[in-house]
Every structure is written in C-alpha cells, then in structure tokens.
Design a protein around this motif. Sequence first.
Motif, mmCIF file in Angstrom:
data_model
loop_
_atom_site.group_PDB
_atom_site.id
_atom_site.type_symbol
_atom_site.label_atom_id
_atom_site.label_comp_id
_atom_site.label_asym_id
_atom_site.label_seq_id
_atom_site.Cartn_x
_atom_site.Cartn_y
_atom_site.Cartn_z
ATOM 1 N N ASN A 35 55.969 -35.227 46.766
ATOM 2 C CA ASN A 35 55.472 -36.144 47.786
ATOM 3 C C ASN A 35 55.722 -37.577 47.301
ATOM 4 O O ASN A 35 55.221 -37.973 46.246
ATOM 5 C CB ASN A 35 53.980 -35.908 48.011
ATOM 6 N N PRO A 36 56.475 -38.377 48.056
ATOM 7 C CA PRO A 36 56.777 -39.731 47.585
ATOM 8 C C PRO A 36 55.626 -40.725 47.741
ATOM 9 O O PRO A 36 55.640 -41.786 47.119
ATOM 10 C CB PRO A 36 57.964 -40.148 48.458
ATOM 11 N N ALA A 37 54.605 -40.402 48.527
ATOM 12 C CA ALA A 37 53.519 -41.356 48.786
ATOM 13 C C ALA A 37 52.811 -41.834 47.513
ATOM 14 O O ALA A 37 52.612 -43.040 47.346
ATOM 15 C CB ALA A 37 52.523 -40.759 49.777
ATOM 16 N N PRO A 38 52.440 -40.949 46.578
ATOM 17 C CA PRO A 38 51.783 -41.447 45.365
ATOM 18 C C PRO A 38 52.694 -42.337 44.515
ATOM 19 O O PRO A 38 52.229 -43.293 43.898
ATOM 20 C CB PRO A 38 51.398 -40.181 44.599
ATOM 21 N N VAL A 39 53.978 -42.045 44.502
ATOM 22 C CA VAL A 39 54.921 -42.850 43.721
ATOM 23 C C VAL A 39 55.049 -44.238 44.347
ATOM 24 O O VAL A 39 55.053 -45.258 43.635
ATOM 25 C CB VAL A 39 56.300 -42.155 43.621
ATOM 26 N N LEU A 40 55.123 -44.283 45.665
ATOM 27 C CA LEU A 40 55.199 -45.574 46.352
ATOM 28 C C LEU A 40 53.921 -46.383 46.141
ATOM 29 O O LEU A 40 53.971 -47.607 45.960
ATOM 30 C CB LEU A 40 55.469 -45.357 47.840
ATOM 31 N N ALA A 41 52.783 -45.700 46.128
ATOM 32 C CA ALA A 41 51.515 -46.390 45.877
ATOM 33 C C ALA A 41 51.478 -46.951 44.457
ATOM 34 O O ALA A 41 51.000 -48.075 44.234
ATOM 35 C CB ALA A 41 50.347 -45.433 46.102
ATOM 36 N N ARG A 42 52.010 -46.197 43.494
ATOM 37 C CA ARG A 42 52.060 -46.690 42.118
ATOM 38 C C ARG A 42 53.004 -47.880 41.990
ATOM 39 O O ARG A 42 52.739 -48.808 41.221
ATOM 40 C CB ARG A 42 52.478 -45.567 41.177
ATOM 41 N N LEU A 43 54.102 -47.863 42.748
ATOM 42 C CA LEU A 43 55.007 -49.019 42.747
ATOM 43 C C LEU A 43 54.300 -50.259 43.279
ATOM 44 O O LEU A 43 54.432 -51.355 42.723
ATOM 45 C CB LEU A 43 56.252 -48.726 43.593
ATOM 46 N N ALA A 44 53.558 -50.099 44.357
ATOM 47 C CA ALA A 44 52.830 -51.231 44.933
ATOM 48 C C ALA A 44 51.775 -51.739 43.960
ATOM 49 O O ALA A 44 51.607 -52.961 43.789
ATOM 50 C CB ALA A 44 52.189 -50.815 46.260
ATOM 51 N N THR A 59 57.282 -54.887 30.834
ATOM 52 C CA THR A 59 56.502 -53.691 31.169
ATOM 53 C C THR A 59 56.742 -53.298 32.620
ATOM 54 O O THR A 59 56.908 -52.117 32.938
ATOM 55 C CB THR A 59 54.998 -53.949 30.938
ATOM 56 N N PHE A 60 56.777 -54.298 33.493
ATOM 57 C CA PHE A 60 57.034 -54.023 34.909
ATOM 58 C C PHE A 60 58.387 -53.348 35.085
ATOM 59 O O PHE A 60 58.496 -52.333 35.782
ATOM 60 C CB PHE A 60 56.987 -55.321 35.724
ATOM 61 N N ASP A 61 59.435 -53.902 34.447
ATOM 62 C CA ASP A 61 60.775 -53.330 34.586
ATOM 63 C C ASP A 61 60.831 -51.892 34.084
ATOM 64 O O ASP A 61 61.425 -51.021 34.721
ATOM 65 C CB ASP A 61 61.799 -54.185 33.840
ATOM 66 N N ARG A 62 60.217 -51.653 32.940
ATOM 67 C CA ARG A 62 60.232 -50.313 32.360
ATOM 68 C C ARG A 62 59.532 -49.311 33.281
ATOM 69 O O ARG A 62 60.071 -48.243 33.583
ATOM 70 C CB ARG A 62 59.579 -50.350 30.978
#
Length: 121
Positions: A35-44, A59-62
Amino acid sequence: MGLLGKLVTLPLAPVRTVVWAAQRVTEQAEAEYYNPAPVLARLAELERRLLAGEIDEETFDREEDLLLDRLEEIDRYRRGDPRPDDPDPGPTPGSTTPTPGSTTPTPDSATPTPDSTGPNT
C-alpha cells in the motif's frame, strides 16, 4: 463434485481450510505491505521535519531515497514486473549466456606470440 467425491476427499477438509486461511492471510499482508499510502505519508512527514529544521539535508536525502525506492518497489509489484533483486530472472529471448569458464578473446586480451615479445636473445 458428486457425493462420492466429497466423501472420499472429506479427510482433506481440514487441510484445505488451513490452506485457504493461509492464502487469505497472505493476500491481506501483501495488500498492506504494498500500500503506497503509508510511504507517501512518511515522505510528507519527512519533508515537514526538514522544513521545521528537525533534520538536516543529508538525513532528508538519505531517508527520501529509501522511501522513493520503496515506492518503486510497490509500483513494480502492482504492474507485475519481476523484482530487480531476483537472483536469476532467466535469460531473455535471443540472448546467449556464456558457459562458466569460457572466455571470449578480445583484441586487448590477445596472447602475444613469441615473435612479438621483443628481441630474441
């Protein structure tokens, strides 16, 4: 399946039930994992932390690279593409695979002949 077939396979009913349940659990686990939703939430959240000064650019880039790789994995799974980390996806049609121990000579790797090694002594 007729009555006789059901009677003959009746002892296998518990096994079929366990297999069916395991398949449903696997399907649910895959649905959650891909499910991509949790990954997108972590990106935000990661971007919010960068803008708030809680983390540095490195750290952000990594972390962003890891999350983007995860999104690519999810996309490949949903499209049905093979995983890039498959040990042997198999040869492509028309490709030739060299056998172990065989080499193809190249002009750079040509063995010098005795005449070309220098002056004879």
